[in-house]
Design an enzyme around this catalytic site. Sequence first.
Site, PDB file in Angstrom:
ATOM      1  N   PHE A   1       4.622   6.891  -0.642  1.00 56.09           N
ATOM      2  CA  PHE A   1       5.887   6.186  -0.439  1.00 56.09           C
ATOM      3  C   PHE A   1       6.072   5.205  -1.592  1.00 56.09           C
ATOM      4  O   PHE A   1       5.223   5.104  -2.485  1.00 56.09           O
ATOM      5  CB  PHE A   1       5.843   5.472   0.919  1.00 56.09           C
ATOM      6  CG  PHE A   1       7.182   4.990   1.411  1.00 56.09           C
ATOM      7  CD1 PHE A   1       8.320   5.759   1.254  1.00 56.09           C
ATOM      8  CD2 PHE A   1       7.277   3.755   2.035  1.00 56.09           C
ATOM      9  CE1 PHE A   1       9.545   5.316   1.718  1.00 56.09           C
ATOM     10  CE2 PHE A   1       8.502   3.303   2.501  1.00 56.09           C
ATOM     11  CZ  PHE A   1       9.626   4.082   2.344  1.00 56.09           C
TER      12      PHE A   1
ATOM     13  N   THR B   1       0.806  -1.226   0.000  1.00 59.58           N
ATOM     14  CA  THR B   1       0.000   0.000   0.000  1.00 59.58           C
ATOM     15  C   THR B   1       0.839   1.276   0.000  1.00 59.58           C
ATOM     16  O   THR B   1       0.303   2.372   0.177  1.00 59.58           O
ATOM     17  CB  THR B   1      -0.921   0.004   1.236  1.00 59.58           C
ATOM     18  OG1 THR B   1      -0.113  -0.165   2.425  1.00 59.58           O
ATOM     19  CG2 THR B   1      -1.916  -1.148   1.175  1.00 59.58           C
ATOM     20  N   GLU B   2       2.135   1.146  -0.216  1.00 63.52           N
ATOM     21  CA  GLU B   2       3.031   2.299  -0.070  1.00 63.52           C
ATOM     22  C   GLU B   2       2.639   3.484  -0.949  1.00 63.52           C
ATOM     23  O   GLU B   2       2.706   4.645  -0.513  1.00 63.52           O
ATOM     24  CB  GLU B   2       4.474   1.876  -0.381  1.00 63.52           C
ATOM     25  CG  GLU B   2       5.125   1.023   0.702  1.00 63.52           C
ATOM     26  CD  GLU B   2       4.862  -0.465   0.523  1.00 63.52           C
ATOM     27  OE1 GLU B   2       5.552  -1.269   1.163  1.00 63.52           O
ATOM     28  OE2 GLU B   2       3.952  -0.832  -0.266  1.00 63.52           O
ATOM     29  N   VAL B   3       2.251   3.220  -2.216  1.00 65.43           N
ATOM     30  CA  VAL B   3       1.960   4.351  -3.112  1.00 65.43           C
ATOM     31  C   VAL B   3       0.778   5.180  -2.631  1.00 65.43           C
ATOM     32  O   VAL B   3       0.622   6.340  -3.028  1.00 65.43           O
ATOM     33  CB  VAL B   3       1.694   3.854  -4.562  1.00 65.43           C
ATOM     34  CG1 VAL B   3       2.952   3.254  -5.161  1.00 65.43           C
ATOM     35  CG2 VAL B   3       0.537   2.877  -4.612  1.00 65.43           C
TER      36      VAL B   3
END
Length: 257
Positions: free
Chosen positions: A139, A133-135
């Site tokens: 991130f 889920t970083e984007v």
Amino acid sequence: MEYIHYQTENRIAYITLARAEKRNALNEQMVSELKQAFGQAADDAAVKVIVLKAEGQAFCAGADLAYLQQLQKNTFEENLDDSRHLKELFHQIYTHPKVVIAQIQGHALAGGCGLATVCDFSFTVPEAKFGYTEVRIGFIPAIVKVFLLRKIGEGKAKELLLTGELISAEKAVQMGLITYLSSADTLEQEVNAFAAKLVAANSGQAMSTTKQMIARVQEMSLEEALEFAAESNAHARATADCQKGIAAFLNKEPVVW
């Protein structure tokens, strides 16, 4: 260790994430303790297989929120050191001399999904969700994608890494991210049975060499990989395990590993 439990039984090392109140979220200390535990298992000649599991409802929710807030105050050099800290853990598991099995009883997100990615085998329950889920918080899933591309290929990796969407356990198995699906009632039993089978049926030396070769040949040209394979084949023939296994096969005797 404060956040990690380590124990061995029947030639299996159990490394348990024990920060359930924080959904086993990763921080610097937890990564350090994981590296220590995997190092301990590597040095233990009595251990042939490792099971990575977790306490609580979540397997691992990724980076700890307080930890993420602290990273915003770091200098580039401090953030680089911290990134290398996590990189070293993922690389340690991916290239570990022992087979590593993930026992995933709940959600594995972001860095937690990264932990699942670098294990050799993984069992999970239908209720678990997976995703990078970083984007979605601005991130990037930088380190894990190196391993994810190797595991499931570019197209599927893009689907996960660029959307940031969570996927079901069933889809994770279909994509090749996760190996096996188990019910919550049988998860631990199935993992232990699988680990015990590897311990009893296979040479630890042969599994270790095969795992190391899988990691290395992907970096080589076709000619380099084949020469490396031929040399490894020749070395393997001279090992005690190979001689023992072939002798047992020719004599029609069971081999005890």
